[in-house]
Design a protein around this motif. Sequence first.
Motif, PDB file in Angstrom:
ATOM      1  N   TRP A   1       0.837  -1.208   0.000  1.00 18.70           N
ATOM      2  CA  TRP A   1       0.000   0.000   0.000  1.00 18.70           C
ATOM      3  C   TRP A   1       0.870   1.256   0.000  1.00 18.70           C
ATOM      4  O   TRP A   1       0.624   2.194  -0.744  1.00 18.70           O
TER       5      TRP A   1
ATOM      6  N   ALA B   1      -5.499  -4.302  -1.827  1.00 22.77           N
ATOM      7  CA  ALA B   1      -4.166  -3.852  -2.244  1.00 22.77           C
ATOM      8  C   ALA B   1      -4.084  -3.749  -3.763  1.00 22.77           C
ATOM      9  O   ALA B   1      -3.588  -2.747  -4.295  1.00 22.77           O
TER      10      ALA B   1
ATOM     11  N   HIS C   1      -6.023  -0.743  -5.030  1.00 19.76           N
ATOM     12  CA  HIS C   1      -5.298   0.482  -4.690  1.00 19.76           C
ATOM     13  C   HIS C   1      -4.109   0.677  -5.635  1.00 19.76           C
ATOM     14  O   HIS C   1      -3.874   1.778  -6.139  1.00 19.76           O
TER      15      HIS C   1
END
Length: 105
Positions: free
Chosen positions: A42, A68, A71
């Motif tokens: 992250w 994750a 993102h």
Amino acid sequence: MRRSSVFLAGEVAKRDLDKALSVADQIPDGSARNQWLYGTAWEIASKTPDQAALIAESLTPGGYRKRALEHIGKQWLRKDADAATQWINGSGHFDAKKIEKLLNR
């Protein structure tokens, strides 16, 4: 405990990615390792999304991995839309609906 290990991993990764990965190597497989790798991926997603993707792909399938990867896709699109689009379309991590959502932001 969960939030603190994710936060700590991110802080370590921000300063020294190799150190963060070295710590991860010392954590037995399981939720603690997943949390550490999640925090690491992250944190580095906006600077080195390709490395973050490799880390996230090593996570156990489930919520941490899914969050994750999404993102990372978003961060990568901001950094290099062409490379991100190739990865999003070719990675096999996203269904058609998620691909469309990521690419049409």
